[in-house]
Scaffold this motif. Structure first.
Motif, PDB file in Angstrom:
ATOM      1  N   PHE A  78       0.802  -1.216   0.000  1.00  0.00           N
ATOM      2  CA  PHE A  78       0.000   0.000   0.000  1.00  0.00           C
ATOM      3  C   PHE A  78       0.836   1.268   0.000  1.00  0.00           C
ATOM      4  N   THR A  79       2.030   1.224   0.570  1.00  0.00           N
ATOM      5  CA  THR A  79       2.841   2.441   0.647  1.00  0.00           C
ATOM      6  C   THR A  79       4.049   2.422  -0.274  1.00  0.00           C
ATOM      7  N   GLY A  80       4.460   1.218  -0.721  1.00  0.00           N
ATOM      8  CA  GLY A  80       5.640   1.121  -1.566  1.00  0.00           C
ATOM      9  C   GLY A  80       6.941   1.230  -0.805  1.00  0.00           C
ATOM     10  N   ARG A  81       6.885   1.456   0.502  1.00  0.00           N
ATOM     11  CA  ARG A  81       8.111   1.553   1.303  1.00  0.00           C
ATOM     12  C   ARG A  81       8.561   0.163   1.732  1.00  0.00           C
ATOM     13  N   PRO A  82       9.783  -0.269   1.350  1.00  0.00           N
ATOM     14  CA  PRO A  82      10.266  -1.594   1.766  1.00  0.00           C
ATOM     15  C   PRO A  82      10.399  -1.672   3.285  1.00  0.00           C
ATOM     16  N   ILE A 279      -6.816   1.950 -10.131  1.00  0.00           N
ATOM     17  CA  ILE A 279      -6.732   0.538  -9.760  1.00  0.00           C
ATOM     18  C   ILE A 279      -8.127  -0.031  -9.543  1.00  0.00           C
ATOM     19  N   SER A 280      -8.963   0.717  -8.834  1.00  0.00           N
ATOM     20  CA  SER A 280     -10.322   0.263  -8.555  1.00  0.00           C
ATOM     21  C   SER A 280     -11.114   0.064  -9.843  1.00  0.00           C
ATOM     22  N   PHE A 522       0.617  -0.975  -8.061  1.00  0.00           N
ATOM     23  CA  PHE A 522       1.024   0.028  -9.045  1.00  0.00           C
ATOM     24  C   PHE A 522       2.256  -0.391  -9.833  1.00  0.00           C
ATOM     25  N   GLU A 523       2.939  -1.426  -9.347  1.00  0.00           N
ATOM     26  CA  GLU A 523       4.098  -1.986 -10.033  1.00  0.00           C
ATOM     27  C   GLU A 523       4.011  -3.502  -9.996  1.00  0.00           C
ATOM     28  N   PRO A 524       3.117  -4.098 -10.796  1.00  0.00           N
ATOM     29  CA  PRO A 524       3.019  -5.558 -10.809  1.00  0.00           C
ATOM     30  C   PRO A 524       4.363  -6.190 -11.136  1.00  0.00           C
ATOM     31  N   HIS A 525       4.692  -7.264 -10.446  1.00  0.00           N
ATOM     32  CA  HIS A 525       5.965  -7.919 -10.707  1.00  0.00           C
ATOM     33  C   HIS A 525       5.975  -8.435 -12.141  1.00  0.00           C
ATOM     34  N   PRO A 526       7.083  -8.229 -12.864  1.00  0.00           N
ATOM     35  CA  PRO A 526       7.109  -8.626 -14.283  1.00  0.00           C
ATOM     36  C   PRO A 526       6.821 -10.103 -14.519  1.00  0.00           C
ATOM     37  N   LEU A 527       7.229 -10.976 -13.594  1.00  0.00           N
ATOM     38  CA  LEU A 527       6.957 -12.400 -13.781  1.00  0.00           C
ATOM     39  C   LEU A 527       5.466 -12.700 -13.694  1.00  0.00           C
TER      40      LEU A 527
END
Length: 542
Positions: A78-82, A279-280, A522-527
């Protein structure tokens, strides 16, 4: 100085404190604030690494190799922060640290007690390293009233007094059940939960009330009156179609406005929720459907595969399709022909796992995908089972197996005893502790030029998160590659196989790492995006 938001839960567990925390963090981010989320878990395990998925659900792994609560996955998505190992702590880890200090004599002969020593450790953990953040959201696991959670509630009570005025806000998440026989929503469980919280010295500033239908104004006023909370700070938390609708739903109910008001902050910019709206819309208006079979051993508890489920949703978002999941217990294929279960699916995924139970069923699923040209994605254990299947049925190594299941004459998969992490050699043995001894966290890998997986990533050098103790034996590489299974990715030193693929197959890839842990809406994993794309192509052939 950072401001602190403490999120507690009452009435029942599994109300969604982690999701609520993540959604609130996303809303504050959307207003331009820097946020950090942390989870305090009251159980005595040092971490969830040795806990059964049936007990605890997924064990989420961070880049720095911490085995953590699955809520940290929500925080990241949700935040993108690792997240890192300093974002999750347990009672077990706190007591481990305190006992180590006591043995060293750090307490100078003093009696070690829950107050102040345990509570001070909790407070130090909460406050440490937050200089660069505007808000720190701290979720306390469990439910108010649980005996194991008392030191955590006491610690945050103390922090409420010790932090500067206006720098701590308490949010309490409860349940408002509907009683069909009475035809009413009931406020009493929330009243009792708040009473329990107040009895230990914490007055919530905001109530979040989980409910499956609209809360009448009379009941909202009643909660405000009996729980000593402003009426506007009674926030309904209704069920929504997708978890990615939660930030917008909470914003519409005024959650972020109430939080800022509780801190006395005015004039904050309105949140930019455009990407959440997009996204929704994508989820609600798919351009098609695909069906993915997940062949695993914990399929009765979906929380065991929480990040995997979300990564598949993200893959669907990337391809504008709805991903329908067919959950199949792998042991079924040890007794039955896989065809009736798998012949109509558009993709087969075998996820991570441990132990011999169900392993032959996973091998059968990999073999079905290979021979029927159905897209196959093997993750960690799923890659190992695909390699064993290829060894038996392509390379003619009939006794191929894993030493995880016992002694074998053909150890195609075996226990890792040493590997390199940075400049340090890690050494393990079969008799050592189970907790924290796996290959954990982010490691680099290199792909062969021209391989399918390199084209998917758009790079030949990547870093992904690992969690495994057994590894495909590189000594079998030549025989397996001659049979058609390509070792497309390895560790930088070429010793540890990281990925395998089959060239003359629409999509057959196995990876030793866990790509689902790094996928974001927002950044689906490429695989996952590529796997679902292959499933879309497969659906057009059915």
């Amino acid at each position: 100085m950072a401001r602190y938001i403490f999120i507690t839960g009452g009435v029942v567990s599994s109300l969604g404190k982690g999701l609520a925390s993540a959604a609130l963090g996303a809303l504050l981010q959307a207003r331009g604030y820097k946020v950090r989320l942390r989870k305090l878990d009251p159980y005595l395990n040092v971490d969830p690494g040795t806990m059964s998925p049936y007990q605890h659900g997924e064990c989420f792994v961070t880049d720095d190799g911490a085995e953590t609560d699955l809520d940290l996955g929500h925080y990241e998505r949700f935040t993108g922060r690792p997240a890192n190992r300093m974002d999750n702590i347990t009672t077990g880890r706190i007591y481990q640290d305190i006992i180590a200090k006591e043995r060293r004599g750090d307490y100078l002969g003093g009696t070690v007690q829950v107050i102040p020593h345990v509570t001070d450790e909790i407070k130090n953990f909460v406050l440490d390293g937050n200089e660069d953040y505007d808000f720190v959201l701290v979720e306390i696991g469990g439910t108010v009233g649980d005996i194991e959670g008392l030191p955590f509630f006491e610690a945050i009570r103390q922090l409420g007094n010790e932090l500067p005025r206006g720098h701590a806000v308490f949010i309490h998440l409860t349940l408002m059940p509907f009683i069909p026989s009475a035809g009413e929503l009931k406020t009493k469980p929330t009243q009792h939960s708040v009473k329990e919280l107040r009895s230990i010295g914490i007055q919530p500033d905001i109530l979040m009330v989980r409910c499956d239908r609209k809360i009448p104004e009379n009941e909202r006023r009643k909660l405000s009156l009996f729980c000593n909370v402003r009426e506007g700070a009674v926030i309904p938390a209704y069920d929504v179609a997708s978890i990615y609708d939660v930030p917008m739903a909470y914003h519409e109910e005024g959650l972020d406005d109430e939080v800022l008001a509780a801190f006395g902050l005015t004039g904050a910019p309105a949140p930019n929720l455009d990407r959440w709206s997009e996204i929704s819309r994508t989820i609600k208006n798919p351009e098609g459907d695909v069906t993915i079979a997940i062949v695993g051993k914990y399929t009765v508890l979906k929380d065991a595969y929480k990040s995997l489920i979300e990564a598949l949703v993200h893959g669907g978002i990337a391809n504008h399709v709805r991903v329908n999941l067919e959950w199949i217990e792998s042991e079924i294929f040890e007794k039955e022909d896989p065809s009736p279960w798998l012949e109509n699916v558009n993709g087969i995924l075998v996820p991570g796992g441990f132990g011999e139970r169900g392993s032959e069923g996973k091998i059968a699923a990999a073999g079905f995908a290979r021979t029927h040209k159905i897209p196959y994605f093997g993750i960690c254990f799923g890659m190992q089972m695909a390699v064993i299947e290829a060894a038996r049925n392509l390379a003619g190594i009939d006794d191929a197996n894993s030493t995880e299941f016992g002694p074998t004459g053909e150890p195609v998969v075996g226990l890792m005893t040493e590997w390199t992490r940075g400049n340090q050699l890690e050494i393990r043995n079969a008799e050592g502790d189970l907790g924290g001894t796996m290959r954990l966290g982010a490691y680099p890998a290199r792909f062969e030029e021209g391989s399918k997986i390199a084209s998917i990533y758009g790079s030949t050098e990547i870093s992904e998160r690992h969690r495994h103790r057994y590894e495909v034996n590189i000594g079998y590489r030549e025989r397996l590659e001659k049979a058609g299974l390509r070792f497309a990715g390895t560790s930088p030193d070429g010793v540890l196989p990281e990925t395998v693929e089959i060239d003359d197959h629409p999509w057959f890839i196995g990876v030793q790492y866990h790509p689902e842990l790094k996928s974001r809406p927002f950044e689906p994993h490429p695989l996952f995006a590529s796997f679902i794309s292959a499933a879309v192509d497969q659906s057009r052939l059915v």
